[in-house]
Design a protein around this motif. Structure first.
Motif, PDB file in Angstrom:
ATOM      1  N   SER A 119       0.845  -1.188   0.000  1.00  0.00           N
ATOM      2  CA  SER A 119       0.000   0.000   0.000  1.00  0.00           C
ATOM      3  C   SER A 119       0.879   1.235   0.000  1.00  0.00           C
ATOM      4  O   SER A 119       1.885   1.275   0.717  1.00  0.00           O
ATOM      5  N   ASP A 120       0.502   2.239  -0.792  1.00  0.00           N
ATOM      6  CA  ASP A 120       1.221   3.506  -0.723  1.00  0.00           C
ATOM      7  C   ASP A 120       1.164   4.050   0.702  1.00  0.00           C
ATOM      8  O   ASP A 120       2.162   4.479   1.259  1.00  0.00           O
ATOM      9  N   SER A 130      -6.381   0.802   2.569  1.00  0.00           N
ATOM     10  CA  SER A 130      -5.160   0.907   1.789  1.00  0.00           C
ATOM     11  C   SER A 130      -5.334   2.030   0.767  1.00  0.00           C
ATOM     12  O   SER A 130      -6.172   1.931  -0.129  1.00  0.00           O
ATOM     13  N   GLU A 132      -4.094   4.115  -2.374  1.00  0.00           N
ATOM     14  CA  GLU A 132      -3.236   3.921  -3.544  1.00  0.00           C
ATOM     15  C   GLU A 132      -3.385   5.133  -4.465  1.00  0.00           C
ATOM     16  O   GLU A 132      -4.480   5.422  -4.950  1.00  0.00           O
ATOM     17  N   GLN A 134      -2.514   6.674  -8.029  1.00  0.00           N
ATOM     18  CA  GLN A 134      -2.110   6.219  -9.358  1.00  0.00           C
ATOM     19  C   GLN A 134      -1.857   7.425 -10.247  1.00  0.00           C
ATOM     20  O   GLN A 134      -2.779   8.179 -10.557  1.00  0.00           O
ATOM     21  N   ARG A 147      -4.606  -6.007  -8.007  1.00  0.00           N
ATOM     22  CA  ARG A 147      -4.006  -5.483  -6.786  1.00  0.00           C
ATOM     23  C   ARG A 147      -5.060  -5.287  -5.694  1.00  0.00           C
ATOM     24  O   ARG A 147      -4.796  -5.513  -4.509  1.00  0.00           O
ATOM     25  N   SER A 151      -5.194  -7.201  -2.084  1.00  0.00           N
ATOM     26  CA  SER A 151      -5.220  -6.419  -0.857  1.00  0.00           C
ATOM     27  C   SER A 151      -6.388  -6.826   0.031  1.00  0.00           C
ATOM     28  O   SER A 151      -6.251  -6.932   1.256  1.00  0.00           O
ATOM     29  N   TRP A 161      -8.523   3.831  -4.196  1.00  0.00           N
ATOM     30  CA  TRP A 161      -7.745   4.276  -5.348  1.00  0.00           C
ATOM     31  C   TRP A 161      -8.023   5.750  -5.606  1.00  0.00           C
ATOM     32  O   TRP A 161      -9.169   6.201  -5.544  1.00  0.00           O
TER      33      TRP A 161
END
Length: 408
Positions: A119-120, A130, A132, A134, A147, A151, A161
């Motif tokens: 995870s970022d 998580s 993320e 992009q 992904r 997760s 996201w």
């Protein structure tokens, strides 16, 4: 290409091997022929995560594919990972800062036990979210859906996201938040509002009649008499989303669907009550229709009679067959959270802030108890199913039993 992020010695720093030109790559392969002796290419993943040095082999396959691999006997290869840009780092710094300020745990580049799920920023509150970011197009074979699936399998409650590119958002196959594009100084400025323009929606419910002013989802101009549920875009800032998601105040709908979205817990419950856990096709209650069907004007007598005939609401037939009892403590905790939230109605100022903290504490206690219960070995239900069933039991205490009912 796996292991694409590498450190090149001689002060060349961290690079993405996929971005090297053909001439640079060919020269690197020749220079690094005896990799353990030359020590030119170091695995960036192993170094950044564990401060372990692994000197990588570099070569090309016959089809021209570039390969960077660990030596025999070392750890397994790593999946593709995009090189972090300054903007990407600034977004993650902002999310971490907001999450920590709100009282959540925030872990950068957090990896699950499988070693392949990263995870970022992993935000830990009542729920594990998580985050993320992009910034570049997804690579084939390691896209957002895969992904996200990994997760969720790694016991993370949700994957948020986020992108500021409409091209990436439109091409994603998962629920994705899209914000306005911002430059680096704006991202780093805590007072600058990063507004979510897509991926966060409000759930609407209406009785389909001509008086309501909504267009019938079945294409009848005079209304079909049924109860419709649909969505429309809603507004939230990225900072407010980060404050609410780990507390369980916003939830994803259809996270593995490109038409998925995030919404409030109240609207999420409306959606689940109407459609059940399964998602309706096409993003609405009636599914996709041909253009001619949606715009039928009903001039014939048969169609006109059908338009004016009342339609009984559809009965749900997806009730659970087998049941199992859940501790009454979960129902008590959820009821307490509902009561705390109800007290916010007539408050403002400092009294509102104090009551909001009390509601958040009660909600966190409930979510933590649900997580602990769902993790027990003799519970076959997922955490999501446990949470939704408890809320249904609190909302409808006069059903078949006042205890929680779940599918066995």
């Amino acid at each position: 290409m796996h292991n694409n992020l590498i450190y090149l010695t001689a002060d060349r720093g961290k690079v993405d091997a996929t971005q090297l030109s053909d001439i640079e790559w060919a020269r690197l392969v020749v220079d690094n022929r005896d990799s353990t002796r030359r020590r030119l290419v170091k695995c960036a993943w192993c170094w950044d995560e564990d401060r372990v040095t692994h000197w990588m082999k570099t070569y090309s396959r016959r089809n021209g594919t570039r390969v960077i691999a660990h030596q025999a006997g070392e750890i397994a290869d790593h999946p593709y990972q995009a090189l972090e840009s300054d903007e990407h780092k600034a977004y993650c710094d902002r999310v971490e800062r907001v999450g920590v300020t709100e009282g959540f745990q925030a872990r950068r580049e957090a990896r699950a036990d499988d070693g392949r799920t990263r995870s970022d920023v992993l935000l830990i509150g009542a729920r594990h979210v998580s985050y993320e970011m992009q910034h570049s197009p997804f690579k084939q074979g390691y896209g957002a859906r895969e992904r996200t699936r990994r997760s969720l399998a790694a016991k993370r409650d949700a994957v948020a996201w986020h992108t500021d590119s409409s091209i990436i958002a439109n091409g994603a196959k998962v629920a994705m938040l899209r914000s306005n594009q911002a430059r680096l100084p704006q991202i780093e400025n805590p007072r600058y509002q990063l507004r979510i323009l897509g991926g966060y929606r409000e759930v609407l419910v209406w009785d389909c009649t001509a008086r309501e002013g909504h267009r019938c989802l079945k294409g009848r101009y005079s209304g079909c008499g049924a109860t419709h549920v649909d969505t429309q875009p809603s507004a939230i800032t990225l900072d407010d989303f980060i404050r609410q998601a780990p507390a369980g105040l916003v939830l994803p709908v259809r996270p593995l669907d490109r038409l998925g979205f995030w919404t409030t817990t109240h609207d999420h419950q409306i959606w689940v009550d109407h459609f059940g856990e399964a998602s309706p096709p096409g993003g609405s209650g009636v599914g996709p229709q041909r253009q001619s069907e949606r715009q039928s004007d009903g001039h014939s007598r048969r169609t006109a009679a059908k338009d004016h005939a009342p339609v009984a609401p559809q009965q749900r037939t997806d009730r659970p067959q087998a049941v199992t009892r859940i501790p009454d403590e979960l129902i008590h905790l959820q009821r307490s959270a509902v009561e705390e939230r109800a007290q916010l109605a007539d408050l403002d100022g400092e009294a509102y802030d104090a009551q909001w903290k009390a509601w958040r504490t009660a909600a966190e206690d409930f979510h933590a108890a649900v997580t602990d219960y769902a993790a027990q070995g003799d519970v076959s239900m997922s955490r999501y199913e446990v949470e939704q069933a408890v809320k249904n039991a609190v909302r409808h205490p006069d059903q078949e039993t006042k205890a929680l009912l779940l599918r066995a």
